[in-house]
Design a protein around this motif. Sequence first.
Motif, PDB file in Angstrom:
ATOM      1  N   GLY A   1       1.616   5.683  -0.791  1.00  0.00           N
ATOM      2  CA  GLY A   1       0.186   5.856  -0.941  1.00  0.00           C
ATOM      3  C   GLY A   1      -0.402   6.675   0.182  1.00  0.00           C
ATOM      4  N   PRO A   2      -1.733   6.842   0.162  1.00  0.00           N
ATOM      5  CA  PRO A   2      -2.417   7.727   1.108  1.00  0.00           C
ATOM      6  C   PRO A   2      -2.729   7.070   2.453  1.00  0.00           C
ATOM      7  CG  PRO A   2      -3.989   6.870  -0.455  1.00  0.00           C
ATOM      8  CD  PRO A   2      -2.643   6.328  -0.855  1.00  0.00           C
ATOM      9  N   TYR A   3      -1.744   6.365   3.010  1.00  0.00           N
ATOM     10  CA  TYR A   3      -1.936   5.657   4.272  1.00  0.00           C
ATOM     11  C   TYR A   3      -0.855   6.038   5.279  1.00  0.00           C
ATOM     12  CZ  TYR A   3      -4.836   2.692   1.352  1.00  0.00           C
ATOM     13  OH  TYR A   3      -5.790   2.244   0.478  1.00  0.00           O
TER      14      TYR A   3
ATOM     15  N   GLY B   1      -7.143   7.013   1.497  1.00  0.00           N
ATOM     16  CA  GLY B   1      -6.884   5.628   1.137  1.00  0.00           C
ATOM     17  C   GLY B   1      -8.101   4.727   1.277  1.00  0.00           C
TER      18      GLY B   1
ATOM     19  N   ASN C   1       0.791  -1.245   0.000  1.00  0.00           N
ATOM     20  CA  ASN C   1       0.000   0.000   0.000  1.00  0.00           C
ATOM     21  C   ASN C   1       0.817   1.285   0.000  1.00  0.00           C
ATOM     22  OD1 ASN C   1      -2.971  -0.852   0.320  1.00  0.00           O
ATOM     23  ND2 ASN C   1      -1.853  -2.188   1.707  1.00  0.00           N
ATOM     24  N   LEU C   2       2.126   1.194   0.119  1.00  0.00           N
ATOM     25  CA  LEU C   2       2.966   2.380   0.155  1.00  0.00           C
ATOM     26  C   LEU C   2       3.974   2.340  -0.989  1.00  0.00           C
ATOM     27  CD1 LEU C   2       3.653   2.592   3.994  1.00  0.00           C
ATOM     28  CD2 LEU C   2       2.048   3.967   2.648  1.00  0.00           C
TER      29      LEU C   2
ATOM     30  N   SER D   1      -4.670  11.357   5.230  1.00  0.00           N
ATOM     31  CA  SER D   1      -4.417   9.948   4.901  1.00  0.00           C
ATOM     32  C   SER D   1      -5.308   9.069   5.766  1.00  0.00           C
ATOM     33  CB  SER D   1      -2.952   9.608   5.146  1.00  0.00           C
ATOM     34  OG  SER D   1      -2.626   9.748   6.517  1.00  0.00           O
TER      35      SER D   1
ATOM     36  N   ASN E   1       2.843   9.381  -1.838  1.00  0.00           N
ATOM     37  CA  ASN E   1       3.005   9.174  -3.264  1.00  0.00           C
ATOM     38  C   ASN E   1       3.055  10.503  -4.015  1.00  0.00           C
ATOM     39  OD1 ASN E   1       0.323   9.758  -2.840  1.00  0.00           O
ATOM     40  ND2 ASN E   1      -0.488   8.093  -4.067  1.00  0.00           N
TER      41      ASN E   1
END
Length: 138
Positions: A28-30, A132, A25-26, A114, A57
């Motif tokens: 990314g928006p987490y 995310g 997931n990275l 995020s 990201n």
Amino acid sequence: MCASLTNISNYGHVGNTDYRLMRKNLPGPYTFVLAGTKVVPKIMLTKQKTVGIRVPNHPVCLAIVEALDNPVLNTSAALDEDDRPVCTAYDVERLFGKQVDLIIDSGEILPAPSTVISLLTEQPEILRVGKGDIGSFV
């Protein structure tokens, strides 16, 4: 905020399953919450001794973290007095100009936080829904 997951175990205790989840997931928006290590300065740890790990990201954020060759402590800008999201360089300059050393205008960014996911237990826990998608975590 980190440039990659390369040295993530320096800052947070992460098992193989959680590492695979983060790698998927990275960037990314987490933001992933982990138990902090002793390397993390006490001022950056929560009362629960946790640390949030984020690999954005966005090319400008990544370039800054890569150039510094260290993680960066960051936060989001607050809403202005009209409850409008702060989203332009003009807004940032007007509201925070005397409180910051540098403002980088990298264009408009949609003002949404995020998604924050705790990896402190066996099952990931959604702490905040943001940009995310949470579908793969529930």
